[in-house]
Design a protein around this motif. Structure first.
Motif, PDB file in Angstrom:
ATOM      1  N   TYR A   1      -2.765 -44.045 -51.051  1.00  0.00           N
ATOM      2  CA  TYR A   1      -2.339 -43.596 -49.696  1.00  0.00           C
ATOM      3  C   TYR A   1      -3.069 -44.358 -48.260  1.00  0.00           C
ATOM      4  O   TYR A   1      -3.948 -45.700 -48.441  1.00  0.00           O
ATOM      5  N   LYS A   2      -1.921 -44.629 -47.249  1.00  0.00           N
ATOM      6  CA  LYS A   2      -2.695 -45.996 -46.451  1.00  0.00           C
ATOM      7  C   LYS A   2      -2.741 -44.817 -45.121  1.00  0.00           C
ATOM      8  O   LYS A   2      -3.454 -45.242 -44.761  1.00  0.00           O
ATOM      9  N   GLY A   3      -2.595 -43.434 -44.789  1.00  0.00           N
ATOM     10  CA  GLY A   3      -3.008 -42.738 -44.166  1.00  0.00           C
ATOM     11  C   GLY A   3      -2.518 -41.593 -44.088  1.00  0.00           C
ATOM     12  O   GLY A   3      -2.590 -41.388 -45.781  1.00  0.00           O
ATOM     13  N   LYS A   4      -2.267 -40.641 -42.996  1.00  0.00           N
ATOM     14  CA  LYS A   4      -2.247 -38.998 -43.793  1.00  0.00           C
ATOM     15  C   LYS A   4      -0.498 -39.088 -43.766  1.00  0.00           C
ATOM     16  O   LYS A   4       0.253 -39.149 -43.016  1.00  0.00           O
ATOM     17  N   GLY A   5      -0.558 -38.141 -44.934  1.00  0.00           N
ATOM     18  CA  GLY A   5       1.298 -38.110 -45.480  1.00  0.00           C
ATOM     19  C   GLY A   5       1.552 -39.531 -46.078  1.00  0.00           C
ATOM     20  O   GLY A   5       2.931 -39.165 -45.626  1.00  0.00           O
ATOM     21  N   ASP A   6       1.209 -40.047 -45.853  1.00  0.00           N
ATOM     22  CA  ASP A   6       1.732 -41.703 -46.144  1.00  0.00           C
ATOM     23  C   ASP A   6       1.298 -42.334 -46.922  1.00  0.00           C
ATOM     24  O   ASP A   6       0.206 -42.752 -47.733  1.00  0.00           O
ATOM     25  N   SER A   7       2.193 -42.183 -48.504  1.00  0.00           N
ATOM     26  CA  SER A   7       1.869 -42.589 -49.446  1.00  0.00           C
ATOM     27  C   SER A   7       2.654 -42.709 -50.901  1.00  0.00           C
ATOM     28  O   SER A   7       3.661 -42.424 -50.766  1.00  0.00           O
ATOM     29  N   ASP A   8       2.332 -43.411 -51.675  1.00  0.00           N
ATOM     30  CA  ASP A   8       3.273 -43.989 -52.447  1.00  0.00           C
ATOM     31  C   ASP A   8       2.747 -43.697 -54.022  1.00  0.00           C
ATOM     32  O   ASP A   8       1.216 -44.219 -54.032  1.00  0.00           O
ATOM     33  N   TRP A   9       3.627 -43.334 -55.480  1.00  0.00           N
ATOM     34  CA  TRP A   9       3.324 -43.664 -56.502  1.00  0.00           C
ATOM     35  C   TRP A   9       3.510 -45.442 -56.972  1.00  0.00           C
ATOM     36  O   TRP A   9       4.312 -45.855 -57.046  1.00  0.00           O
ATOM     37  N   PHE A  10       2.546 -45.822 -57.614  1.00  0.00           N
ATOM     38  CA  PHE A  10       2.758 -46.951 -57.875  1.00  0.00           C
ATOM     39  C   PHE A  10       2.000 -47.167 -59.563  1.00  0.00           C
ATOM     40  O   PHE A  10       1.244 -46.847 -60.230  1.00  0.00           O
ATOM     41  N   PRO A  11       2.640 -47.665 -60.767  1.00  0.00           N
ATOM     42  CA  PRO A  11       3.047 -48.341 -62.441  1.00  0.00           C
ATOM     43  C   PRO A  11       1.465 -48.685 -62.442  1.00  0.00           C
ATOM     44  O   PRO A  11       1.067 -50.214 -61.521  1.00  0.00           O
ATOM     45  N   VAL A  12       0.480 -49.091 -62.720  1.00  0.00           N
ATOM     46  CA  VAL A  12      -0.568 -48.708 -63.407  1.00  0.00           C
ATOM     47  C   VAL A  12      -0.773 -50.274 -63.267  1.00  0.00           C
ATOM     48  O   VAL A  12      -0.828 -51.413 -63.342  1.00  0.00           O
TER      49      VAL A  12
END
Length: 168
Positions: free
Chosen positions: A51-62
């Protein structure tokens, strides 16, 4: 090997990635951090949601987070190979940057895919064809029928599924 932690690019101060493929969040505990539990995708890769901020997220492969933080990529390769071919083993010694051709031809992948097709009841089932004169031909698999008749795999499958009445 000692576990080393580095900030995740673009998420400095919020998340860190370790050389062992673990992800830590500092959103709640700013001093110690809290380990995130990765989610396994249907392809077998571990991913985390950042998450970068409220509601601002992304999925990332580890594995991509580990490679970006710890492995140099002077040739600017786009993909990451798991040397032991286990998709959830994300420590730095098991990862390497590579191109698509290298990645898909690495190790036993071709053999494993081939074996999965051989052992797949649908793909290896026997098929037969009847030509216009009524002559019947038998084939051990869809692939063999494709090779011997020259009809495409997809057309044979469409006919077997009843979507078309004939192949060619």
């Amino acid at each position: 090997m000692e576990e080393i932690w580095k900030p995740i690019e673009g998420y400095e101060g919020r998340y860190e990635i370790s050389s062992h493929g673990r992800v830590k969040s500092f959103a709640i505990d700013k001093n110690v951090g809290r380990l995130l539990h990765p989610v396994k995708t249907n392809l077998g890769y571990l991913t985390v949601r950042l998450y970068k901020g409220k509601g601002d997220s992304d999925w990332f492969p580890v594995h991509r987070l580990v490679a970006k933080a710890f492995l140099e990529n002077p040739s600017n390769y786009p993909e990451i190979n798991h040397k032991d071919e286990v998709k959830d083993h994300n420590w730095i010694d098991n990862l390497e940057w590579c191109d698509r051709t290298y990645n898909i031809n690495y190790g036993t992948r071709i053999q494993r895919v081939s074996e999965s097709h051989i052992n797949n009841e649908y793909l290896s089932r026997k098929v037969y064809s009847i030509d216009e004169s009524g002559k019947v031909e038998n084939y051990d698999s869809i692939g063999e029928a494709e090779r011997q008749t020259g009809f495409s795999h997809s057309n044979i499958v469409r006919t077997l599924k009843g979507r078309t009445s004939h192949c060619g």
